[in-house]
Every structure is written in C-alpha cells, then in structure tokens.
Motif scaffolding. Structure first.
Motif, mmCIF file in Angstrom:
data_model
loop_
_atom_site.group_PDB
_atom_site.id
_atom_site.type_symbol
_atom_site.label_atom_id
_atom_site.label_comp_id
_atom_site.label_asym_id
_atom_site.label_seq_id
_atom_site.Cartn_x
_atom_site.Cartn_y
_atom_site.Cartn_z
ATOM 1 N N MET A 190 11.277 10.173 15.719
ATOM 2 C CA MET A 190 10.421 9.115 15.187
ATOM 3 C C MET A 190 10.591 7.821 15.973
ATOM 4 O O MET A 190 11.704 7.435 16.316
ATOM 5 C CB MET A 190 10.738 8.856 13.709
ATOM 6 C CG MET A 190 10.383 9.999 12.790
ATOM 7 S SD MET A 190 10.845 9.638 11.076
ATOM 8 C CE MET A 190 9.871 8.162 10.759
ATOM 9 N N SER A 191 9.470 7.160 16.226
ATOM 10 C CA SER A 191 9.524 5.896 16.959
ATOM 11 C C SER A 191 8.843 4.756 16.205
ATOM 12 O O SER A 191 8.866 3.613 16.654
ATOM 13 C CB SER A 191 8.867 6.052 18.332
ATOM 14 O OG SER A 191 7.526 6.480 18.196
ATOM 15 N N SER A 199 17.362 8.206 8.624
ATOM 16 C CA SER A 199 16.566 7.553 9.668
ATOM 17 C C SER A 199 16.310 6.092 9.329
ATOM 18 O O SER A 199 15.797 5.778 8.252
ATOM 19 C CB SER A 199 15.219 8.264 9.841
ATOM 20 O OG SER A 199 14.381 7.545 10.726
ATOM 21 N N GLU A 200 16.612 5.220 10.265
ATOM 22 C CA GLU A 200 16.373 3.793 10.059
ATOM 23 C C GLU A 200 14.884 3.459 10.094
ATOM 24 O O GLU A 200 14.494 2.330 9.795
ATOM 25 C CB GLU A 200 17.104 2.978 11.120
ATOM 26 C CG GLU A 200 16.654 3.241 12.534
ATOM 27 C CD GLU A 200 17.446 2.460 13.568
ATOM 28 O OE1 GLU A 200 16.991 2.389 14.722
ATOM 29 O OE2 GLU A 200 18.513 1.930 13.216
ATOM 30 N N ASN A 201 14.052 4.433 10.415
ATOM 31 C CA ASN A 201 12.604 4.209 10.444
ATOM 32 C C ASN A 201 11.919 4.523 9.117
ATOM 33 O O ASN A 201 10.710 4.338 8.987
ATOM 34 C CB ASN A 201 11.959 5.058 11.544
ATOM 35 C CG ASN A 201 12.252 4.520 12.926
ATOM 36 O OD1 ASN A 201 12.127 3.326 13.174
ATOM 37 N ND2 ASN A 201 12.669 5.392 13.834
ATOM 38 N N ILE A 202 12.676 5.010 8.133
ATOM 39 C CA ILE A 202 12.078 5.444 6.869
ATOM 40 C C ILE A 202 12.574 4.584 5.711
ATOM 41 O O ILE A 202 13.771 4.333 5.576
ATOM 42 C CB ILE A 202 12.404 6.923 6.584
ATOM 43 C CG1 ILE A 202 11.806 7.818 7.670
ATOM 44 C CG2 ILE A 202 11.883 7.345 5.211
ATOM 45 C CD1 ILE A 202 12.188 9.282 7.537
ATOM 46 N N ASP A 206 0.732 4.812 2.870
ATOM 47 C CA ASP A 206 -0.490 4.478 2.130
ATOM 48 C C ASP A 206 -1.693 5.327 2.545
ATOM 49 O O ASP A 206 -2.829 5.008 2.192
ATOM 50 C CB ASP A 206 -0.845 2.989 2.298
ATOM 51 C CG ASP A 206 0.118 2.084 1.543
ATOM 52 O OD1 ASP A 206 0.935 2.602 0.757
ATOM 53 O OD2 ASP A 206 0.057 0.864 1.745
ATOM 54 N N LYS A 207 -1.456 6.407 3.284
ATOM 55 C CA LYS A 207 -2.563 7.220 3.794
ATOM 56 C C LYS A 207 -2.474 8.681 3.365
ATOM 57 O O LYS A 207 -3.456 9.265 2.912
ATOM 58 C CB LYS A 207 -2.605 7.148 5.326
ATOM 59 C CG LYS A 207 -2.895 5.760 5.883
ATOM 60 C CD LYS A 207 -2.868 5.774 7.407
ATOM 61 C CE LYS A 207 -3.139 4.386 7.974
ATOM 62 N NZ LYS A 207 -3.082 4.378 9.463
ATOM 63 N N VAL A 208 -1.312 9.278 3.531
ATOM 64 C CA VAL A 208 -1.133 10.697 3.229
ATOM 65 C C VAL A 208 -0.684 10.851 1.785
ATOM 66 O O VAL A 208 0.292 10.231 1.362
ATOM 67 C CB VAL A 208 -0.091 11.330 4.177
ATOM 68 C CG1 VAL A 208 0.150 12.790 3.806
ATOM 69 C CG2 VAL A 208 -0.551 11.209 5.624
ATOM 70 N N ILE A 210 6.658 13.059 9.809
ATOM 71 C CA ILE A 210 6.582 12.992 11.274
ATOM 72 C C ILE A 210 5.146 12.742 11.728
ATOM 73 O O ILE A 210 4.888 11.919 12.617
ATOM 74 C CB ILE A 210 7.125 14.289 11.908
ATOM 75 C CG1 ILE A 210 8.606 14.475 11.559
ATOM 76 C CG2 ILE A 210 6.930 14.265 13.418
ATOM 77 C CD1 ILE A 210 9.509 13.364 12.027
ATOM 78 N N ASP A 211 4.191 13.425 11.115
ATOM 79 C CA ASP A 211 2.780 13.222 11.463
ATOM 80 C C ASP A 211 2.352 11.781 11.187
ATOM 81 O O ASP A 211 1.617 11.171 11.973
ATOM 82 C CB ASP A 211 1.893 14.189 10.681
ATOM 83 C CG ASP A 211 2.004 15.621 11.187
ATOM 84 O OD1 ASP A 211 2.530 15.815 12.307
ATOM 85 O OD2 ASP A 211 1.582 16.541 10.459
ATOM 86 N N SER A 212 2.815 11.239 10.058
ATOM 87 C CA SER A 212 2.475 9.858 9.714
ATOM 88 C C SER A 212 3.091 8.882 10.700
ATOM 89 O O SER A 212 2.495 7.854 11.034
ATOM 90 C CB SER A 212 2.951 9.540 8.292
ATOM 91 O OG SER A 212 2.285 10.343 7.342
ATOM 92 N N SER A 213 4.278 9.209 11.175
ATOM 93 C CA SER A 213 4.938 8.364 12.164
ATOM 94 C C SER A 213 4.142 8.322 13.465
ATOM 95 O O SER A 213 4.018 7.273 14.101
ATOM 96 C CB SER A 213 6.353 8.891 12.434
ATOM 97 O OG SER A 213 6.968 8.188 13.484
#
Length: 216
Positions: A129-130, A160-163, A192-194, A210-213
């Motif tokens: 994730m980025s 994960s620090e991205n979540i 707010d999308k999936v 992952i897809d949302s990322s």
C-alpha cells in the motif's frame, strides 16, 4: 453506576493484566449535545480502573482545542486506542457496548502487543500500500457478527500505518447510518466508496482495501 458485574470485572482484569505494553485511551466528549458521552466516560473510567496499564485521557472537543486539532475526532463520543503500534488509527465512535465490548478488548490487546493476528499473505499485501485507506464499520451492540468485521479492520490498522479503522455505532449516529445507507450490520465502508455488507473473509476484506488504496 457500575456497568460490569464483579465476575466480568475479574475476567477483564485478567485480560488487561496480560497486556504487553501500556495503552493510552484518549476520549473526546462534549457536555451538551452528546447524550452518550456521559455513559461512555463512565464505561472508560470503570475499565481503566482495572489496570495500571490503561491510561485514560479525557478531553472536551470544544474546550481542549489543541488536542482536538491533534486527533480530529469526527464524531462524539470518540475513543482512540493509542500505542506506538496503533498510533491514532484505531477509533471507536459511540459506546463499545454489547458484543462490541469484545472489539474494544481486542483493540486494546492488539494495540498493546503490536502483533495483529493476520494471515501472512495479508501482511505481504498490506506492505504494497502506498496511499491512505479509511475503513468505517457500522455496528449495533446486539449484532453478533459485527465484532469479527471490526476486529479485522483494527488488526489491519495496527499492521499498516496507511489504514485507519473506525467502529461506528449506528444507533448513536442515525444521520451517518442514513448517509452511508446502512440497512444491515455490519456495514463496511472503505474510503467512502466501497460498500460491503456482512462479515467478510479476511482475503476478501484485504482485497477490497488494497483495491481502494490503488484507486485512491
């Protein structure tokens, strides 16, 4: 007024005594337009009294402006479970009562250890994730399937620090529940999308994250 009977207190105390590291619980409230703030505060004071490893900090969103700016609570009451592992990424909006008490204890345990119980493949995928991902899990206290969704989201947030993982008690925030078309729980909303309904297998949940990322 005590929210736990003596037997429950002793069981919870055993869990808290086994924590590997200190956990800071940061609570935001207001005194006028938040009917669930007082019972939430009483709940946190009661559970924090059971272990020296829990450090409770209480702030008023509209008075303690510096702390509010630091944490940015979107709703009230807001509970942040904070350690060096979870930082400010594990959040409860509303009282974690009923079945969600399980989620609360799991959040404390996982944030304390920094060792979320996830499949190895999940860890590898989360490393790719980025960009940031926000996970909202709408629940009710009487939903037996909700803790599984909340706990999985929280474990990913610790990993994960991205979540960021947010539990939202639907009954306390009917406006939010209407906005996100919550007709059944658990309802998972990613960025707010999936939208996902029901407890998800770990592989499916991770794939959606992952897809949302990737899509931003």
């Amino acid at each position: 007024m005590a929210m736990m009977d003596e037997e429950t207190k002793q069981e919870v105390k055993k869990i808290l005594d086994s924590l590997e590291n200190e956990v800071k619980i940061v609570f935001f409230k207001e005194n006028i337009n938040c009917p669930s703030c007082l019972p939430a505060e009483e709940f946190l004071k009661e559970i924090s009294s059971l272990s020296q490893k829990l450090k409770l900090e209480i702030y008023n969103k509209y008075i303690d402006e510096e702390k509010t700016a630091q944490y940015s609570p979107a709703q009230l009451p807001a509970i942040f479970i904070e350690t060096p592992f979870s930082q400010k990424r594990v959040v409860f909006y509303g009282i974690p009562a009923g079945y969600e008490f399980v989620s609360f204890l799991e959040a404390v345990k996982t944030s304390s250890s920094g060792k979320p119980e996830l499949e190895q493949d999940t860890f590898e995928k989360l490393k790719t994730m980025s960009s940031k991902v926000n996970i909202k899990v709408f629940v009710t206290p009487t939903c037996p399937y909700c803790p599984a969704a909340v706990v999985l989201a929280q474990r990913m947030a610790v990993a994960s620090e991205n979540i960021t993982a947010e539990m939202i008690e639907s009954n306390e925030f009917p406006g939010l529940a209407a906005k996100y078309q919550v007709e059944g729980v658990p309802k998972i909303v990613i960025n707010d999308k999936v939208h996902l309904v029901g407890a998800q297998p770990e592989s499916s949940f991770v794939a959606a994250v992952i897809d949302s990322s990737k899509s931003g």
